[in-house]
Design a protein around this motif. Sequence first.
Motif, short mmCIF file in Angstrom:
data_model
loop_
_atom_site.label_atom_id
_atom_site.label_comp_id
_atom_site.label_asym_id
_atom_site.label_seq_id
_atom_site.Cartn_x
_atom_site.Cartn_y
_atom_site.Cartn_z
N ASN A 1 -95.00 -69.79 -18.50
CA ASN A 1 -94.76 -71.17 -18.84
C ASN A 1 -94.56 -71.31 -20.34
N SER A 2 -94.22 -72.49 -20.80
CA SER A 2 -93.88 -72.66 -22.21
C SER A 2 -95.07 -72.44 -23.14
N CYS A 3 -96.27 -72.80 -22.70
CA CYS A 3 -97.46 -72.56 -23.54
C CYS A 3 -97.68 -71.06 -23.73
N GLU A 4 -97.53 -70.30 -22.66
CA GLU A 4 -97.69 -68.85 -22.76
C GLU A 4 -96.64 -68.28 -23.71
N LYS A 5 -95.41 -68.77 -23.63
CA LYS A 5 -94.35 -68.28 -24.52
C LYS A 5 -94.69 -68.58 -25.97
N GLN A 6 -95.22 -69.77 -26.23
CA GLN A 6 -95.59 -70.12 -27.60
C GLN A 6 -96.69 -69.20 -28.13
N ILE A 7 -97.67 -68.90 -27.28
CA ILE A 7 -98.76 -68.02 -27.68
C ILE A 7 -98.22 -66.62 -27.97
N LYS A 33 -107.27 -67.47 -22.86
CA LYS A 33 -106.92 -67.69 -21.45
C LYS A 33 -105.42 -67.43 -21.22
N TYR A 34 -104.59 -67.95 -22.12
CA TYR A 34 -103.15 -67.74 -21.99
C TYR A 34 -102.79 -66.26 -22.15
N ILE A 35 -103.42 -65.60 -23.12
CA ILE A 35 -103.16 -64.18 -23.33
C ILE A 35 -103.54 -63.38 -22.08
N LYS A 36 -104.69 -63.70 -21.52
CA LYS A 36 -105.14 -63.01 -20.30
C LYS A 36 -104.12 -63.20 -19.18
N SER A 37 -103.60 -64.42 -19.05
CA SER A 37 -102.60 -64.71 -18.02
C SER A 37 -101.31 -63.92 -18.25
N VAL A 38 -100.87 -63.86 -19.50
CA VAL A 38 -99.66 -63.11 -19.85
C VAL A 38 -99.86 -61.63 -19.54
N TYR A 39 -100.99 -61.08 -19.97
CA TYR A 39 -101.27 -59.67 -19.72
C TYR A 39 -101.25 -59.37 -18.22
N LYS A 40 -101.83 -60.26 -17.43
CA LYS A 40 -101.87 -60.06 -15.98
C LYS A 40 -100.45 -60.07 -15.40
N LYS A 41 -99.65 -61.04 -15.82
CA LYS A 41 -98.27 -61.15 -15.31
C LYS A 41 -97.44 -59.93 -15.68
N GLY A 66 -89.13 -56.54 -14.78
CA GLY A 66 -88.44 -56.13 -13.56
C GLY A 66 -86.99 -55.72 -13.80
N GLY A 67 -86.72 -55.10 -14.95
CA GLY A 67 -85.38 -54.63 -15.25
C GLY A 67 -84.44 -55.69 -15.78
N VAL A 68 -84.95 -56.93 -15.96
CA VAL A 68 -84.11 -58.04 -16.42
C VAL A 68 -84.66 -58.55 -17.74
N PHE A 69 -83.77 -58.73 -18.73
CA PHE A 69 -84.20 -59.28 -20.02
C PHE A 69 -84.29 -60.79 -19.92
N GLN A 70 -85.38 -61.34 -20.45
CA GLN A 70 -85.57 -62.78 -20.50
C GLN A 70 -85.79 -63.19 -21.95
N ARG A 71 -85.09 -64.22 -22.39
CA ARG A 71 -85.20 -64.69 -23.78
C ARG A 71 -86.58 -65.32 -23.99
N ILE A 72 -87.19 -64.97 -25.13
CA ILE A 72 -88.48 -65.53 -25.49
C ILE A 72 -88.33 -66.47 -26.68
N ALA A 73 -87.76 -65.98 -27.77
CA ALA A 73 -87.67 -66.81 -28.97
C ALA A 73 -86.55 -66.34 -29.87
N LYS A 74 -85.95 -67.26 -30.56
CA LYS A 74 -84.95 -66.93 -31.58
C LYS A 74 -85.66 -66.97 -32.92
N MET A 75 -85.55 -65.90 -33.69
CA MET A 75 -86.24 -65.81 -34.98
C MET A 75 -85.24 -65.86 -36.11
#
Length: 75
Positions: A1-7, A33-41, A66-75
């Motif tokens: 989710n967006s909060c996880e992406k921000q973290i 909590k968000y980090i734990k969720s990201v690590y699990k995923k 899963g072999g697919v690139f997903q955009r996280i952030a533009k720096m």
Amino acid sequence: NSCEKQIVEGIIGGLSYKLIADKYQISIDTVRKYIKSVYKKLQINSKAELFNKYHHINGIYVIKVGGVFQRIAKM
């Protein structure tokens, strides 16, 4: 989710949990909590593994899931 992406963006950007919490006006426990969720995923257990999952392509951070690139952030 967006909060996880921000973290994750904060971690990739070198911020501490405290600075991330301050930036998004949440508690450090919420950051954890968000980090734990990201690590699990992502099926990882450490920041080192998180950094290994991320790739920087043409100024954009992406993660390979899963072999697919997903955009996280533009720096």
